[in-house]
Design a protein around this motif. Structure first.
Motif, PDB file in Angstrom:
ATOM      1  N   ALA A  95       8.912  12.698 -22.131  1.00 20.79           N
ATOM      2  CA  ALA A  95       9.506  12.037 -20.967  1.00 20.79           C
ATOM      3  C   ALA A  95       8.523  11.997 -19.796  1.00 20.79           C
ATOM      4  CB  ALA A  95      10.791  12.758 -20.565  1.00 20.79           C
ATOM      5  N   LEU A  96       7.798  13.090 -19.575  1.00 18.76           N
ATOM      6  CA  LEU A  96       6.831  13.129 -18.469  1.00 18.76           C
ATOM      7  C   LEU A  96       5.672  12.161 -18.726  1.00 18.76           C
ATOM      8  CD1 LEU A  96       6.747  16.968 -17.774  1.00 18.76           C
ATOM      9  CD2 LEU A  96       7.752  15.200 -16.323  1.00 18.76           C
ATOM     10  N   LEU A  97       5.195  12.101 -19.961  1.00 17.71           N
ATOM     11  CA  LEU A  97       4.104  11.165 -20.266  1.00 17.71           C
ATOM     12  C   LEU A  97       4.565   9.716 -20.132  1.00 17.71           C
ATOM     13  CD1 LEU A  97       2.444  12.921 -23.335  1.00 17.71           C
ATOM     14  CD2 LEU A  97       1.577  12.795 -20.991  1.00 17.71           C
ATOM     15  N   ALA A  98       5.824   9.436 -20.529  1.00 20.90           N
ATOM     16  CA  ALA A  98       6.351   8.085 -20.357  1.00 20.90           C
ATOM     17  C   ALA A  98       6.452   7.723 -18.878  1.00 20.90           C
ATOM     18  CB  ALA A  98       7.708   7.963 -21.049  1.00 20.90           C
ATOM     19  N   ASP A  99       6.891   8.702 -18.064  1.00 19.71           N
ATOM     20  CA  ASP A  99       6.958   8.465 -16.621  1.00 19.71           C
ATOM     21  C   ASP A  99       5.563   8.219 -16.043  1.00 19.71           C
ATOM     22  OD1 ASP A  99       7.924   8.261 -14.049  1.00 19.71           O
ATOM     23  OD2 ASP A  99       7.911  10.420 -13.700  1.00 19.71           O
ATOM     24  N   GLU A 100       4.578   8.983 -16.529  1.00 23.10           N
ATOM     25  CA  GLU A 100       3.201   8.809 -16.039  1.00 23.10           C
ATOM     26  C   GLU A 100       2.672   7.419 -16.389  1.00 23.10           C
ATOM     27  OE1 GLU A 100      -1.162   8.909 -16.138  1.00 23.10           O
ATOM     28  OE2 GLU A 100       0.156   8.817 -17.885  1.00 23.10           O
ATOM     29  N   ARG A 101       2.957   6.941 -17.615  1.00 21.85           N
ATOM     30  CA  ARG A 101       2.521   5.586 -17.999  1.00 21.85           C
ATOM     31  C   ARG A 101       3.238   4.526 -17.182  1.00 21.85           C
ATOM     32  NH1 ARG A 101       2.811   7.984 -23.223  1.00 21.85           N
ATOM     33  NH2 ARG A 101       4.907   7.128 -23.491  1.00 21.85           N
ATOM     34  N   ALA A 102       4.531   4.715 -16.928  1.00 24.74           N
ATOM     35  CA  ALA A 102       5.277   3.731 -16.138  1.00 24.74           C
ATOM     36  C   ALA A 102       4.736   3.647 -14.715  1.00 24.74           C
ATOM     37  CB  ALA A 102       6.765   4.100 -16.131  1.00 24.74           C
ATOM     38  N   GLN A 103       4.416   4.790 -14.115  1.00 19.64           N
ATOM     39  CA  GLN A 103       3.867   4.769 -12.754  1.00 19.64           C
ATOM     40  C   GLN A 103       2.482   4.126 -12.736  1.00 19.64           C
ATOM     41  OE1 GLN A 103       5.637   5.414 -10.188  1.00 19.64           O
ATOM     42  NE2 GLN A 103       7.373   6.188 -11.385  1.00 19.64           N
ATOM     43  N   ARG A 104       1.687   4.363 -13.791  1.00 21.83           N
ATOM     44  CA  ARG A 104       0.372   3.719 -13.847  1.00 21.83           C
ATOM     45  C   ARG A 104       0.511   2.199 -13.931  1.00 21.83           C
ATOM     46  NH1 ARG A 104      -1.390   5.600 -18.299  1.00 21.83           N
ATOM     47  NH2 ARG A 104      -2.385   7.488 -17.486  1.00 21.83           N
ATOM     48  N   GLU A 160       0.825  -1.207   0.000  1.00 23.11           N
ATOM     49  CA  GLU A 160       0.000   0.000   0.000  1.00 23.11           C
ATOM     50  C   GLU A 160       0.860   1.259   0.000  1.00 23.11           C
ATOM     51  OE1 GLU A 160      -2.446  -0.399   3.391  1.00 23.11           O
ATOM     52  OE2 GLU A 160      -3.853  -1.802   2.450  1.00 23.11           O
ATOM     53  N   ARG A 161       1.973   1.262   0.753  1.00 23.63           N
ATOM     54  CA  ARG A 161       2.863   2.426   0.762  1.00 23.63           C
ATOM     55  C   ARG A 161       3.478   2.652  -0.617  1.00 23.63           C
ATOM     56  NH1 ARG A 161       7.902   3.523   0.656  1.00 23.63           N
ATOM     57  NH2 ARG A 161       8.454   1.299   0.556  1.00 23.63           N
ATOM     58  N   ARG A 162       3.935   1.568  -1.264  1.00 21.41           N
ATOM     59  CA  ARG A 162       4.521   1.693  -2.603  1.00 21.41           C
ATOM     60  C   ARG A 162       3.478   2.151  -3.612  1.00 21.41           C
ATOM     61  NH1 ARG A 162       7.307  -3.967  -3.606  1.00 21.41           N
ATOM     62  NH2 ARG A 162       7.521  -3.016  -5.687  1.00 21.41           N
ATOM     63  N   TRP A 163       2.221   1.682  -3.443  1.00 19.75           N
ATOM     64  CA  TRP A 163       1.155   2.105  -4.362  1.00 19.75           C
ATOM     65  C   TRP A 163       0.881   3.596  -4.212  1.00 19.75           C
ATOM     66  CZ3 TRP A 163      -3.613   4.369  -4.394  1.00 19.75           C
ATOM     67  CH2 TRP A 163      -4.395   4.199  -5.528  1.00 19.75           C
ATOM     68  N   ARG A 164       0.850   4.092  -2.955  1.00 22.81           N
ATOM     69  CA  ARG A 164       0.633   5.528  -2.737  1.00 22.81           C
ATOM     70  C   ARG A 164       1.772   6.348  -3.332  1.00 22.81           C
ATOM     71  NH1 ARG A 164      -1.089   3.714   2.405  1.00 22.81           N
ATOM     72  NH2 ARG A 164       0.950   4.281   3.265  1.00 22.81           N
ATOM     73  N   ASP A 165       3.013   5.884  -3.148  1.00 24.47           N
ATOM     74  CA  ASP A 165       4.151   6.614  -3.731  1.00 24.47           C
ATOM     75  C   ASP A 165       4.037   6.666  -5.255  1.00 24.47           C
ATOM     76  OD1 ASP A 165       5.081   6.923  -1.190  1.00 24.47           O
ATOM     77  OD2 ASP A 165       6.575   5.312  -1.307  1.00 24.47           O
ATOM     78  N   ALA A 166       3.675   5.534  -5.871  1.00 25.39           N
ATOM     79  CA  ALA A 166       3.529   5.513  -7.323  1.00 25.39           C
ATOM     80  C   ALA A 166       2.398   6.427  -7.777  1.00 25.39           C
ATOM     81  CB  ALA A 166       3.296   4.084  -7.813  1.00 25.39           C
ATOM     82  N   ALA A 222       3.054   0.473 -12.820  1.00 27.85           N
ATOM     83  CA  ALA A 222       3.522   0.008 -11.506  1.00 27.85           C
ATOM     84  C   ALA A 222       2.366  -0.073 -10.516  1.00 27.85           C
ATOM     85  CB  ALA A 222       4.615   0.955 -10.984  1.00 27.85           C
ATOM     86  N   MET A 223       1.448   0.884 -10.573  1.00 27.88           N
ATOM     87  CA  MET A 223       0.277   0.832  -9.689  1.00 27.88           C
ATOM     88  C   MET A 223      -0.574  -0.404  -9.967  1.00 27.88           C
ATOM     89  SD  MET A 223      -0.815   4.867  -9.828  1.00 27.88           S
ATOM     90  CE  MET A 223      -2.398   4.547  -9.046  1.00 27.88           C
ATOM     91  N   GLU A 224      -0.732  -0.756 -11.239  1.00 25.76           N
ATOM     92  CA  GLU A 224      -1.517  -1.950 -11.564  1.00 25.76           C
ATOM     93  C   GLU A 224      -0.841  -3.209 -11.057  1.00 25.76           C
ATOM     94  OE1 GLU A 224      -2.007  -1.824 -15.754  1.00 25.76           O
ATOM     95  OE2 GLU A 224      -3.435  -0.142 -15.735  1.00 25.76           O
ATOM     96  N   ARG A 225       0.486  -3.294 -11.215  1.00 22.97           N
ATOM     97  CA  ARG A 225       1.211  -4.464 -10.704  1.00 22.97           C
ATOM     98  C   ARG A 225       1.101  -4.562  -9.186  1.00 22.97           C
ATOM     99  NH1 ARG A 225       5.119  -2.741 -14.502  1.00 22.97           N
ATOM    100  NH2 ARG A 225       6.341  -1.820 -12.810  1.00 22.97           N
ATOM    101  N   LEU A 226       1.255  -3.432  -8.488  1.00 25.24           N
ATOM    102  CA  LEU A 226       1.162  -3.453  -7.028  1.00 25.24           C
ATOM    103  C   LEU A 226      -0.239  -3.812  -6.573  1.00 25.24           C
ATOM    104  CD1 LEU A 226       3.281  -0.259  -6.245  1.00 25.24           C
ATOM    105  CD2 LEU A 226       3.924  -2.632  -5.801  1.00 25.24           C
ATOM    106  N   ALA A 227      -1.270  -3.354  -7.294  1.00 25.33           N
ATOM    107  CA  ALA A 227      -2.641  -3.704  -6.928  1.00 25.33           C
ATOM    108  C   ALA A 227      -2.888  -5.200  -7.104  1.00 25.33           C
ATOM    109  CB  ALA A 227      -3.627  -2.898  -7.774  1.00 25.33           C
ATOM    110  N   GLU A 228      -2.312  -5.773  -8.147  1.00 25.70           N
ATOM    111  CA  GLU A 228      -2.471  -7.218  -8.356  1.00 25.70           C
ATOM    112  C   GLU A 228      -1.762  -8.010  -7.257  1.00 25.70           C
ATOM    113  OE1 GLU A 228      -1.754 -10.571 -11.870  1.00 25.70           O
ATOM    114  OE2 GLU A 228      -1.075  -8.490 -12.125  1.00 25.70           O
ATOM    115  N   GLN A 229      -0.552  -7.590  -6.891  1.00 22.05           N
ATOM    116  CA  GLN A 229       0.161  -8.267  -5.804  1.00 22.05           C
ATOM    117  C   GLN A 229      -0.601  -8.143  -4.491  1.00 22.05           C
ATOM    118  OE1 GLN A 229       4.198  -6.822  -5.641  1.00 22.05           O
ATOM    119  NE2 GLN A 229       4.553  -7.162  -7.825  1.00 22.05           N
ATOM    120  N   ALA A 230      -1.167  -6.959  -4.226  1.00 19.35           N
ATOM    121  CA  ALA A 230      -1.941  -6.782  -2.997  1.00 19.35           C
ATOM    122  C   ALA A 230      -3.167  -7.682  -2.985  1.00 19.35           C
ATOM    123  CB  ALA A 230      -2.351  -5.313  -2.852  1.00 19.35           C
ATOM    124  N   SER A 231      -3.787  -7.890  -4.135  1.00 17.22           N
ATOM    125  CA  SER A 231      -4.949  -8.784  -4.211  1.00 17.22           C
ATOM    126  C   SER A 231      -4.567 -10.209  -3.825  1.00 17.22           C
ATOM    127  CB  SER A 231      -5.539  -8.743  -5.621  1.00 17.22           C
ATOM    128  OG  SER A 231      -6.601  -9.668  -5.747  1.00 17.22           O
TER     129      SER A 231
END
Length: 526
Positions: A158-167, A100-106, A169-178
């Protein structure tokens, strides 16, 4: 009423790791092996940790050594781990808090990147709006504008690529949390924890160490072929054949040798259904009714090298699953792997080969207005390439996915690597019809025009394919009008008309194809 005796807690627990797993289309055959120390006389051992979904009737036990197998049976039991529960629950809760902490940071990083990208886009639009005004007053310089726009565009990308990468990462972290929440729920419900074991009785004349083997079949496991094609320098193709493995049997396969089989053990044979054939005579009709139909020519292979033919692979049974061309394959993984029981795909490499590739641009105007980059190569591996999805990779990276059919070793096959950005294709068709006053044949003239454009700065070697119908009856004739057709194209037995040419840089070209479909008097339906 069936009597289920209590578990014998006095049995000696043994460990037999998973040594080999043979995966089929809808199940798996697991083999465990290990050394077991026996005492003289009757030995009662138990092996815990088997998959609860094991098929009891499939259990096979073999002994190598001076011992005799007396009996073996599968048992299941509900186990409640009161002692382990607090520590396991605390570890899972700590893991969930960390996720959850990593998801909030992302999420915060994604929001910051999106806000900064919006600010940069606003600056870019304002700068573009000021260009006409500055040009009107004679201010500014094209080089300055170019540098400014390039810097803002690079920052925005570069900013849009970073935004997609963080999104992502959020999906991966949500799946792991599930998954962690699911495990935590199982701990809260210990009454649903099902254990499976095998009880084995052995007789030994003297104390000895024997090799014990265990084989059984489990459902909830399957595999499918998956390939990765990497075009190296546009001249060589490296094809990696993998197996995508899913299993949720309840037991992990740690450092096991995997074998991927296309055998269908559950495929039964049924006699054909018989029906009465009624024979009757009737007067032959004078009129002929015809119809046009589309025929898909499915042939992944282009024939063996030097044969010049397009050999069709042997036909297998048309069922959902792995197409092996009718010949059962048993493919071994390159090295032992670990496949956890989580229902998620694991990709296991089977074999890899490299082959020289002949690349070209292919245009099929009737299907698409773009020219596709195609490579033709020879299958240089020892095992066939099974039908399945192919991941396409070029020097620039991942370019897309496609599918391939069965390709035998030594056979040539083709793969498409996406469209060329410089070539444009357009197609028009003009149809006229007339009836010959002498023979009363009805003739339809099809005039196909293909317009090609090369917007790039380099010449393009292009292969253009068009099609014309093929007649199967003598009452319908198809004729290619050579004097109204561009060049001397090749026409195969399927009616595919092919031109091979070079399209100069920054140029246009027109191709013409004219053919006549003639119908005899009395032909109806078209």
């Amino acid at each position: 009423m069936t009597h289920h005796p209590a578990l014998d807690e006095t049995r000696t627990q043994v460990t037999l790791p998973v040594a080999k797993v043979t995966l089929l289309e809808d199940r798996a055959q697991v083999r465990r092996e290990g050394a077991v120390a026996l005492q003289a006389g009757r030995n009662r051992v138990a092996l815990w940790g088997l998959a609860p979904v094991v098929q009891d009737v499939s259990l096979r036990v073999d002994v190598q050594g001076s011992a005799k197998l007396v009996d073996a049976r599968v048992r299941r039991a509900m186990r409640v781990g009161h002692v382990e529960k607090p520590e396991a629950a605390a570890a899972l809760e700590q893991q969930l808090l960390e996720l959850e902490r990593r998801w909030r940071d992302a999420a915060e990083q994604r929001e910051r990147a999106a806000m900064r990208a919006a600010v940069v886009d606003d600056m870019l639009h304002k700068a573009m709006a000021e260009v006409p005004e500055d040009a009107g007053w004679g201010l500014g310089h094209p080089k300055t504008w170019e540098d400014t726009f390039e810097a803002l565009s690079s920052t925005s990308r570069a900013l849009l690529a970073d935004e997609r990468a963080q999104r992502a990462a959020m999906e991966r972290l949500a799946e792991q949390a599930s998954h962690v929440v699911t495990k935590r729920t199982l701990i809260d419900r210990p009454d649903h924890r099902l254990e499976c074991l095998v009880e084995i009785d052995l007789d030994a004349a003297a104390a000895a160490t024997v090799k014990l083997g265990l084989e059984y079949v489990v459902p909830n496991a399957l595999w499918r072929p998956f390939h990765t094609a990497h075009l190296v320098d546009g001249k060589r193709l490296r094809l990696t054949c993998q197996a995508a493995v899913w299993q949720n049997t309840g037991e992990d396969w740690a450092d096991a040798q995997l074998v991927f089989s296309t055998a269908r053990s559950s495929l039964g044979h049924e006699p054909p259904k018989l029906s009465d054939d009624k024979l009757q005579a009737k007067k032959r009709e004078q009129r002929v009714v015809v119809e046009a139909r589309e025929v898909a020519v499915q042939n992944a292979g282009l024939g063996r090298a030097g044969s010049g033919g397009g050999g069709t692979p042997p036909g297998g049974v048309q069922l959902p699953g792995v197409d092996d061309g009718g010949d059962v394959q048993n493919l071994k993984a390159q090295h032992p792997v670990t496949v956890p029981s989580d229902g998620r795909p694991s990709f296991v490499p089977i074999f890899t080969f490299e082959s020289d590739a002949a690349t070209s641009l292919v245009a099929m105007p009737e299907l698409d207005g773009k020219a596709m980059f195609k490579s033709v190569q020879t299958h240089a591996g020892k095992h066939p390439v099974l039908a399945g999805p192919v991941e396409l990779v070029r020097a620039s990276g991942f370019v897309g996915t496609t599918r391939t059919l069965y390709v035998a070793p030594g056979e040539r096959f083709a793969l498409g690597f996406g469209p060329d950005a410089d070539v444009r294709v357009q197609r028009t068709v003009d149809v006229t019809e007339e009836v010959d006053p002498i023979d009363q044949w009805r003739r339809k003239t099809h005039a196909v025009s293909i317009f090609l454009s090369n917007l790039g700065g380099e010449d393009k070697a292009l292969e253009v394919s068009e099609r014309m119908p093929v007649s199967e009856i003598e009452q319908v004739e198809i004729t290619l009008v050579a004097d109204k057709t561009s060049g001397a194209p090749e026409v195969n037995e399927h009616g595919i008309v092919t031109w091979k040419m070079t399209l100069p840089a920054s140029s246009r070209m027109r191709l013409s194809l004219t053919y006549v479909v003639a119908f005899a008097p009395g032909v109806q339906g078209m």
